[in-house]
Enzyme design. Sequence first.
Site, PDB file in Angstrom:
ATOM      1  N   SER A 109       3.333   6.081  -0.185  1.00  0.00           N
ATOM      2  CA  SER A 109       4.497   5.841   0.904  1.00  0.00           C
ATOM      3  C   SER A 109       5.559   5.118   0.253  1.00  0.00           C
ATOM      4  CB  SER A 109       3.767   4.831   1.853  1.00  0.00           C
ATOM      5  OG  SER A 109       3.137   3.615   1.039  1.00  0.00           O
ATOM      6  N   ASP A 332       4.085  -7.523   4.720  1.00  0.00           N
ATOM      7  CA  ASP A 332       4.359  -6.082   3.754  1.00  0.00           C
ATOM      8  C   ASP A 332       5.299  -6.735   2.582  1.00  0.00           C
ATOM      9  OD1 ASP A 332       4.472  -3.981   2.386  1.00  0.00           O
ATOM     10  OD2 ASP A 332       5.332  -2.725   4.053  1.00  0.00           O
ATOM     11  N   HIS A 335       6.098  -2.349   0.359  1.00  0.00           N
ATOM     12  CA  HIS A 335       7.235  -1.669   0.547  1.00  0.00           C
ATOM     13  C   HIS A 335       8.446  -2.274   0.482  1.00  0.00           C
ATOM     14  CE1 HIS A 335       3.543   0.282   2.535  1.00  0.00           C
ATOM     15  NE2 HIS A 335       4.461   1.425   1.754  1.00  0.00           N
TER      16      HIS A 335
END
Length: 356
Positions: A109, A332, A335
């Site tokens: 990702s 998160d 990311h």
Amino acid sequence: MGIIRYSHLLAILLSLLISFIIPHQANGEKPRCNLFQGSWVFNNHSYPFYYNSTCPFITKEFNCESNGRPDLLYLHYGWKPHACTLPRFDGHDFLRRYRGKKIMFVGDSLSYNQWQSLTCMLHATVPNSPYSLVRKESLSNFTIPDYGISIMLSRNAFLVDLVKGKAGPVLKVNSIKGGDAWKGLDTLIFNTWHWWTYKGALQKWKYLEAGTRIFRDFNRLEAFEMGLKTWAQWVDTNVDPSKTKVFFQGISPSHYRGSEWGEPNVKNCAGQTHPLKNSHNLTGFAEPRAVVRSVIKKMRKPVYLLDITMLSQLRKDGHPSYYTDGSRSGMDCTHWCLAGVPDTWNQLLYAALIQK
């Protein structure tokens, strides 16, 4: 004559000494510097390269501004190397150079993060040109027909094979059978590390196969090195450097422990609004970085390392944190917001592509 010979000998010795001290460079080529050593500089006029309003296909998880992030300073930092100038990303030049060509990101990702950043940068360059975005299973393909350019993403978290077994998923660290999809492309940008570290419920494999042996558990760093060597062997065997340029995206750091950047009382990236000024207190990620460097150094085919770890470690402010979706229920710090840090990764990629 003796004086002349002595002077001539002295000149030769001096020339040899200089050749040892000063790195060799081709005729007419400017001395190269390390683009990955530098600092983040606030620049409200030149950054970001695009806004979420000008990139309609940003994935929700990366769209921090739309998810309610109130501070926007993170959008306006540019990377400045210490000893040279980083070329500004020129989307028109990029499109001219890659007219009719295919670029593929291969990885997890975080590759998705970088791939989407590049598609936004190119769309912002030619906003009136039609584009196509097709997603099918693990493959995504962004094209701009006016330029015949294709920017693809192949989701493959480990690069090596992860297959279904009778008793559960098996990670085969010595096998790459899905590599045919990587062949015949103009540029490949690989990435892996993030999923190698997981244990317990988040671990994607139940068994690890190394050679003829099967393991229920395995040292994560050693497994990573074995898998990376298998990838390196695939590149050495299958890539023609005259036709395909190969990059490896360095280790992208997370920010879940303040002790890794000199703030031991900080739990994660929540509420961070400014980059670190220097790398003095940075820790973590040294071991996987060393593995990547060691494996690439021993390869026969050229691979350019986008060594983005340290510069990204400085950006504790660059993650979605609570703003990964509208509910603000997650956290998160892995990311990156878009626009944001991955745009600089692509600026560095562009700088590498335009080198002679």
